[in-house]
Design a protein around this motif. Sequence first.
Motif, PDB file in Angstrom:
ATOM      1  N   UNK A   1      -5.336  11.655  -5.700  1.00 10.88           N
ATOM      2  CA  UNK A   1      -5.750  12.490  -5.085  1.00 10.88           C
ATOM      3  C   UNK A   1      -5.467  12.524  -4.429  1.00 10.88           C
ATOM      4  N   UNK A   2      -5.149  11.425  -3.109  1.00  6.52           N
ATOM      5  CA  UNK A   2      -4.272  11.715  -2.306  1.00  6.52           C
ATOM      6  C   UNK A   2      -3.059  12.191  -2.371  1.00  6.52           C
TER       7      UNK A   2
ATOM      8  N   UNK B   1      -4.797  10.499   6.379  1.00  6.26           N
ATOM      9  CA  UNK B   1      -4.034   9.998   6.811  1.00  6.26           C
ATOM     10  C   UNK B   1      -3.863   8.244   6.985  1.00  6.26           C
ATOM     11  N   UNK B   2      -2.674   7.783   7.090  1.00  5.81           N
ATOM     12  CA  UNK B   2      -3.092   6.186   7.820  1.00  5.81           C
ATOM     13  C   UNK B   2      -2.742   5.370   6.210  1.00  5.81           C
ATOM     14  N   UNK B   3      -3.114   3.901   6.879  1.00  2.45           N
ATOM     15  CA  UNK B   3      -3.626   2.259   5.992  1.00  2.45           C
ATOM     16  C   UNK B   3      -4.177   3.013   4.998  1.00  2.45           C
ATOM     17  N   UNK B   4      -3.781   2.545   3.921  1.00  2.51           N
ATOM     18  CA  UNK B   4      -5.107   2.567   3.380  1.00  2.51           C
ATOM     19  C   UNK B   4      -5.769   1.352   3.272  1.00  2.51           C
ATOM     20  N   UNK B   5      -6.009   0.122   4.057  1.00  2.00           N
ATOM     21  CA  UNK B   5      -7.024  -0.370   4.653  1.00  2.00           C
ATOM     22  C   UNK B   5      -7.094   0.069   5.864  1.00  2.00           C
TER      23      UNK B   5
ATOM     24  N   UNK C   1      -2.670  -3.213   9.502  1.00  2.00           N
ATOM     25  CA  UNK C   1      -1.008  -2.271  10.108  1.00  2.00           C
ATOM     26  C   UNK C   1      -0.167  -1.926   9.080  1.00  2.00           C
ATOM     27  N   UNK C   2      -0.165  -0.710   9.144  1.00  3.06           N
ATOM     28  CA  UNK C   2       1.066  -0.384   8.061  1.00  3.06           C
ATOM     29  C   UNK C   2       2.323  -1.788   7.497  1.00  3.06           C
ATOM     30  N   UNK C   3       2.270  -2.481   8.229  1.00  4.63           N
ATOM     31  CA  UNK C   3       3.294  -3.521   7.408  1.00  4.63           C
ATOM     32  C   UNK C   3       2.487  -4.437   7.257  1.00  4.63           C
ATOM     33  N   UNK C   4       1.474  -4.575   7.046  1.00  2.81           N
ATOM     34  CA  UNK C   4       1.095  -5.600   5.720  1.00  2.81           C
ATOM     35  C   UNK C   4      -0.523  -4.873   5.102  1.00  2.81           C
ATOM     36  N   UNK C   5      -0.011  -3.296   4.604  1.00  3.20           N
ATOM     37  CA  UNK C   5      -0.640  -2.665   4.168  1.00  3.20           C
ATOM     38  C   UNK C   5      -0.018  -1.726   3.827  1.00  3.20           C
ATOM     39  N   UNK C   6      -0.308  -1.167   2.791  1.00  5.21           N
ATOM     40  CA  UNK C   6       0.476   0.428   1.677  1.00  5.21           C
ATOM     41  C   UNK C   6      -0.486   1.714   3.159  1.00  5.21           C
TER      42      UNK C   6
END
Length: 202
Positions: free
Chosen positions: A110-111, A185-189, A193-198
């Motif tokens: 849904x995201x 919004x933002x990273x899944x975890x 940081x966005x560089x090591x997460x989706x």
Amino acid sequence: MASLTPLAFAALDLLNEAPMHPYEMFQTMVLRQEERNVKVRPGTLYHQVGRLAELGLAEVVGTNRDGNRPERTTYTITDAGRAALADGLRRMVAVPADEYPEFHLALSVIENLPRPEAVDAVRARIVALEQQRDEYDAAIEVVRAKELSDRYWLDVSYVRAMLSAQIEWLSTTVDRIDSGDIPWDGPAVPHLTPTNSKERTR
């Protein structure tokens, strides 16, 4: 033993009540609103009853003709049919089945909707479920008025309870989405940081 379709199983249940011809079975299913539990189509039902006979779970006990109407064949359940009915019931009640309702899939992704659209869609579903719950409340009033034993409408009671649980969970969840308590919004975890997460943004 070959597995039975839901409609074949429902037909076997009816034949366990009394011998019937397929059209009578169809009328009984419609009267009892069995479409809540299984898709009921006359042609498919005739085919499934014939399949029960091929499997030895039902057998022909007579034929009759009413005026110029087509000849109707009456079936009854066999001992093998009663055993299959009991075995199927034990399995379906005791063992949770792997079912794949599309709403579960939709929730898992849904995201992909913008927050406002997700909120609107969930709230629309809540309204639809509340309407369904009202319909089940009306059905419960009917069976209570008939003083029908509880065991004959456990399915209605169960679905009504599940609808209430869904409405409660969805109402709480959509409020959390709308308020921002569930970030959209933002990273899944969050702590990565966005560089090591989706990273998923809106």
